[in-house]
Design an enzyme around this catalytic site. Structure first.
Site, PDB file in Angstrom:
ATOM      1  CG  HIS A  80      -1.907   1.540   4.355  1.00  0.00           C
ATOM      2  ND1 HIS A  80      -2.738   2.528   3.890  1.00  0.00           N
ATOM      3  CD2 HIS A  80      -2.439   0.366   3.909  1.00  0.00           C
ATOM      4  CE1 HIS A  80      -3.722   1.977   3.181  1.00  0.00           C
ATOM      5  NE2 HIS A  80      -3.565   0.669   3.199  1.00  0.00           N
ATOM      6  CG  HIS A 237      -3.232  -0.687  -1.729  1.00  0.00           C
ATOM      7  ND1 HIS A 237      -2.440   0.208  -1.051  1.00  0.00           N
ATOM      8  CD2 HIS A 237      -4.276  -0.968  -0.914  1.00  0.00           C
ATOM      9  CE1 HIS A 237      -2.991   0.462   0.133  1.00  0.00           C
ATOM     10  NE2 HIS A 237      -4.116  -0.229   0.231  1.00  0.00           N
ATOM     11  CG  ASP A 241      -4.457  -3.281   2.228  1.00  0.00           C
ATOM     12  OD1 ASP A 241      -3.884  -2.321   2.759  1.00  0.00           O
ATOM     13  OD2 ASP A 241      -5.456  -3.166   1.479  1.00  0.00           O
ATOM     14  CG  HIS A 264      -8.313  -5.484   5.811  1.00  0.00           C
ATOM     15  ND1 HIS A 264      -6.944  -5.396   5.781  1.00  0.00           N
ATOM     16  CD2 HIS A 264      -8.769  -4.377   5.184  1.00  0.00           C
ATOM     17  CE1 HIS A 264      -6.589  -4.273   5.164  1.00  0.00           C
ATOM     18  NE2 HIS A 264      -7.673  -3.639   4.792  1.00  0.00           N
TER      19      HIS A 264
HETATM   20 ZN   LIG Z   1      -4.855  -0.600   2.155  1.00  0.00          ZN
END
Ligand SMILES: [Zn+2]
Length: 282
Positions: A80, A237, A241, A264
């Site tokens: 973030h 969001h 990321d 991720h």
């Molecule tokens: Zn996040």
């Protein structure tokens, strides 16, 4: 939003808070850095204050957050803050931190972006436009999840998610850095979690710092702590990321980066492939 290369902060700023996974409170001081230094962390609480570059080669883990390391020094949940810096056009920054995890704050990048805009973003002077223009598609996938980079005239990020929970369901968002405000469209989107997964994550020793103040939580009956800031806040969001993870390339390629149900782990796999094509030294 500017696409000029080689900018840094007008002055330093500090923010403190609890880390989502570790539950440890850390203090972060973000300082201007010289042109070409890039963005990097400094663990000021460890002997000799080791530096950890915010680069693809420094990724050591992608379990629920992105963790960087150099030698035995680590810093996790960097995405973030790095997204806030890259989205605000800060190419060079020294990030001093006195613990293992970046504070979650309100779960979004908003507090970071506000602090950056208060101190300002300054250029070092004119620098050549050396943007990498992607010429052929690159993709990674896992089951029905994927992240792809496609040739495109402008840098654009798009993200789709699909959840069984009706309150989230199928939602998409698309953002073009050159045309839309990062601070308004992406930075405010908060971390979200699923109520039925929280107990198992806590049992696994994760999300010790999570709370209804720093994450949206969704249950079978709907959102437990509304209101949402956007009807598609979860998709935004995830896009936040993705932008934070791809900031590890240093510069975004000129390409359309399109992700669906990704993580991720897939974000970083794509960044690794792009790093090779961009001839990035890690
Ligand atoms: Zn996040």
């Amino acid at each position: 939003m500017t696409t000029d290369k080689q900018q840094t902060l007008g002055a330093s700023f500090e923010l403190s808070g609890i880390g989502l996974h570790s539950g440890v409170v850390t203090h972060v001081r973000v300082l201007p850095a010289e042109a070409g230094e890039g963005r990097y962390f400094v663990r000021v609480d460890l002997p000799d204050s080791p530096q950890i570059p915010a680069r693809v080669k420094a990724v050591v883990s992608t379990t629920l957050s992105t963790e960087l390391g150099e030698g035995s020094a680590r810093v996790r949940t960097v995405e973030h803050l790095l997204c806030a810096l890259a989205g605000s056009g800060v190419d060079n920054a020294r990030i001093e931190i006195d613990g293992p995890e970046v504070p979650l704050l309100d779960g979004s990048a908003l507090e970071w972006v506000k602090a950056i805009s208060q101190v300002g973003v300054v250029p070092f002077g004119s620098s050549p436009d050396s943007s990498f223009i992607l010429q052929e598609p690159v993709w990674v996938y896992d089951g029905d999840a994927f992240v792809a980079a496609l040739p495109a005239p402008l840098t654009r990020f798009s993200y789709g998610i699909d959840f069984d929970l009706a309150a989230i369901g199928n939602q998409w968002h698309s953002w073009c850095p050159g045309q839309e405000s990062f601070a308004q469209a992406i930075a405010p989107a908060r971390t979200f979690g699923l109520a039925h997964q929280i107990e198992q994550l806590q049992t696994a020793g994760l999300i010790k710092g999570g709370s209804l103040e720093n994450a949206l939580v969704c249950g079978s009956q709907g959102w437990i702590n509304p209101p949402l800031r956007f009807s598609n806040e979860p998709a935004r969001h995830k896009l936040l990321d993705l932008v934070g993870d791809l900031s590890l390339l240093g510069d975004f390629p000129v390409a359309h980066i399109l992700a669906y149900k990704a993580s991720h782990n897939l974000h970083i796999q794509l960044a690794q492939q792009l790093a090779q094509k961009m001839n990035v030294k890690g």
